[in-house]
Design an enzyme around this catalytic site. Structure first.
Site, PDB file in Angstrom:
ATOM      1  N   HIS A   1       7.901   6.240  10.496  1.00  0.00           N
ATOM      2  CA  HIS A   1       7.095   6.078   9.289  1.00  0.00           C
ATOM      3  C   HIS A   1       6.148   7.290   9.282  1.00  0.00           C
ATOM      4  CE1 HIS A   1       4.873   4.448   6.068  1.00  0.00           C
ATOM      5  NE2 HIS A   1       4.556   3.258   6.526  1.00  0.00           N
TER       6      HIS A   1
ATOM      7  N   ARG B   1       0.812  -1.224   0.000  1.00  0.00           N
ATOM      8  CA  ARG B   1       0.000   0.000   0.000  1.00  0.00           C
ATOM      9  C   ARG B   1       0.838   1.264   0.000  1.00  0.00           C
ATOM     10  NH1 ARG B   1      -3.363  -2.453   3.554  1.00  0.00           N
ATOM     11  NH2 ARG B   1      -1.783  -4.051   3.442  1.00  0.00           N
ATOM     12  N   THR B   2       1.954   1.290   0.729  1.00  0.00           N
ATOM     13  CA  THR B   2       2.711   2.541   0.812  1.00  0.00           C
ATOM     14  C   THR B   2       3.312   2.909  -0.546  1.00  0.00           C
ATOM     15  OG1 THR B   2       3.189   2.031   3.120  1.00  0.00           O
ATOM     16  CG2 THR B   2       4.515   3.755   2.113  1.00  0.00           C
TER      17      THR B   2
ATOM     18  N   ARG C   1      12.129   3.573   1.408  1.00  0.00           N
ATOM     19  CA  ARG C   1      11.865   2.646   2.515  1.00  0.00           C
ATOM     20  C   ARG C   1      13.075   1.743   2.661  1.00  0.00           C
ATOM     21  NH1 ARG C   1       6.583  -0.945   3.732  1.00  0.00           N
ATOM     22  NH2 ARG C   1       5.977   1.082   4.527  1.00  0.00           N
TER      23      ARG C   1
ATOM     24  N   LYS D   1      24.460  -6.325  -5.926  1.00  0.00           N
ATOM     25  CA  LYS D   1      25.817  -6.593  -6.427  1.00  0.00           C
ATOM     26  C   LYS D   1      26.855  -5.994  -5.509  1.00  0.00           C
ATOM     27  CE  LYS D   1      24.162  -6.401 -11.200  1.00  0.00           C
ATOM     28  NZ  LYS D   1      24.122  -5.539 -12.376  1.00  0.00           N
TER      29      LYS D   1
END
Ligand code: NCD
Length: 317
Positions: A136, A58-59, A108, A86
Site C-alpha cells: 500500500h 479515506r483512500t 485497490r 458478471k
C-alpha cells in the site's frame, strides 16, 4: 528530477531518491491544500480512473480529491456493480478501460499481485491503492511525510509497528520504506500475527508491548484485519486489547515525545484507546489523512511527468 518509475506499485523497488522526490513535492501540496483556492492545472485534460475492488473510505476519497485538485477528470468505477460480478476477468476489465485511454489508473484489489498484473496490460500509469496483504505504497509515503514533519527527519528513528502485521499491506510497505531510510524498526504483536520469515526482515520482534515500546520515537498501530484472516488468530478482542491495545500507560514506555499513528479505520477499544487516538498532543492520525492527499497529488504528478519525459526521449530516438 530523479523520479523515473512508470507505475507506483509498491515501495519495495523505489529508491531513496524516488521516495524523497515524492515527499519533497508533497510538501508543496500541503501548503497549497491549506489555501482557500486549491486548484492547479497540473493534470488538466488527463483522465484518472479509480477502481476499488475492496471497500475504502479515506483512500478512495483522498485519491479523488487529489486528482480533482490537480485538474484531472476523475471517474470512480463502482466495482461492486461492475462486469466483474458478471464473471469478467480482471484482465478483460483492464483491457476495456485501457481502450478508453485513461492516463492514470488507481486500483485497490483484495488479491496480492493483482495490481501488478493489471499494470502489465494497460498503457497508462497505475497506482496501487492496496493489494491484498502485499503493498500500500501511498499509505507508507503519507506515513513517512507525517513522521518527517513531526520529527524533523526520516532516518535514525526508533519506530514500532504494532498488532496485526501478518495481514497488513500497510506494515509491509512501511517496513520497506522505513528500512530503506535507515530507521530502527520493531514489530510488536502476538506470534500468530507475525508474518512468516519475519526473522529475515532486519527488524526486532517483540511479543510484549511494554518491552517493545521502550524509548521508541514513533508508535504505529494496526487494525485486526479479520477480513483477511482464515480462522481465529486471537483468544478474544478483550484479551487482545489488554495485551496489545495501546493506552496511555503502555505509551508511557516510549519516549515522552513519541507520536501515535494509525492508518484507519480504527477500532477504538481493540487496538487503541479512544481518548489516546483523539489526544492532539500525541496522536497524528488526522495529520496522516491530510498528508495522504498531498502525497497522492505528488505521486500522480511525478508519474505523469516521468511518462512525458520518457515519451519525448522515445520520439527523439
Ligand atoms: C488500510 C488498508 O486498507 O490497508 N487502510 C487504509 O488504506 N487507510 C488499513 C486497514 O484497512 O486496516
Amino acid at each position: 528530477m530523479t523520479f523515473s518509475a512508470r507505475h507506483l506499485l509498491g515501495i519495495e523497488h523505489l529508491s531513496r531518491e524516488d521516495i524523497t522526490a515524492i515527499l519533497d513535492l508533497a510538501e508543496q501540496y500541503v501548503t497549497l491544500n491549506r489555501q482557500p483556492h486549491k486548484h492547479t492545472d497540473t493534470l488538466a485534460g488527463l483522465t484518472q480512473i479509480n477502481m476499488f475492488f475492496e471497500n475504502s473510505t479515506r483512500t478512495q476519497a483522498s485519491f479523488e480529491i487529489a486528482g480533482k485538485r490537480l485538474g484531472a477528470d476523475v471517474m470512480n468505477m463502482a466495482m461492486g456493480a461492475s462486469s466483474i460480478k458478471k464473471g469478467e476477468t480482471l484482465i478483460d476489465t483492464a483491457l476495456t478501460l485501457n481502450a478508453m485511454n485513461p492516463d492514470l489508473l488507481v486500483v485497490r484489489h483484495p488479491h496480492s499481485g493483482a495490481v501488478d498484473l493489471l499494470s502489465e496490460k494497460v498503457k497508462c500509469a497505475v497506482l496501487n491503492a492496496g493489494d491484498g496483504r502485499h503493498e500500500h505504497p501511498t499509505q507508507a509515503l503519507l506515513d513517512a511525510l507525517t513522521i518527517r514533519r513531526a520529527k524533523g527527519r526520516l532516518h535514525r528513528l526508533s519506530i514500532a509497528i504494532c498488532g496485526d502485521i501478518a495481514h497488513s499491506r500497510v506494515a509491509r510497505s512501511n517496513i520497506f520504506l522505513l528500512g530503506k531510510m535507515e530507521n530502527r524498526l520493531r514489530l510488536i504483536g502476538p506470534k500468530t500475527l507475525m508474518p512468516s520469515g519475519v526473522e529475515h526482515f532486519g527488524v526486532e520482534v517483540f511479543q510484549d508491548m511494554e518491552e517493545g515500546l521502550q524509548d521508541v520515537d514513533v508508535v504505529m498501530m494496526l487494525r485486526l484485519q479479520t477480513e483477511r484472516m482464515d480462522g481465529a488468530f486471537i483468544p478474544s478482542k478483550r484479551e487482545y486489547y489488554h495485551r496489545w491495545g495501546l493506552n496511555a500507560e503502555k505509551l508511557g514506555h516510549a519516549k515522552p515525545d513519541a507520536i501515535v499513528m494509525h492508518p484507519g479505520p480504527m477500532n477504538r477499544g481493540v487496538e487503541i484507546d479512544g481518548d489516546l487516538a483523539d489526544d492532539i498532543h500525541r496522536s497524528v492520525i488526522q495529520e496522516q489523512v491530510e498528508m495522504g492527499v498531498a502525497v497522492r497529488m505528488a505521486a500522480m504528478e511525478l508519474l505523469v511527468r516521468a511518462r512525458r519525459e520518457a515519451l519525448q526521449e522515445n520520439t527523439l530516438v
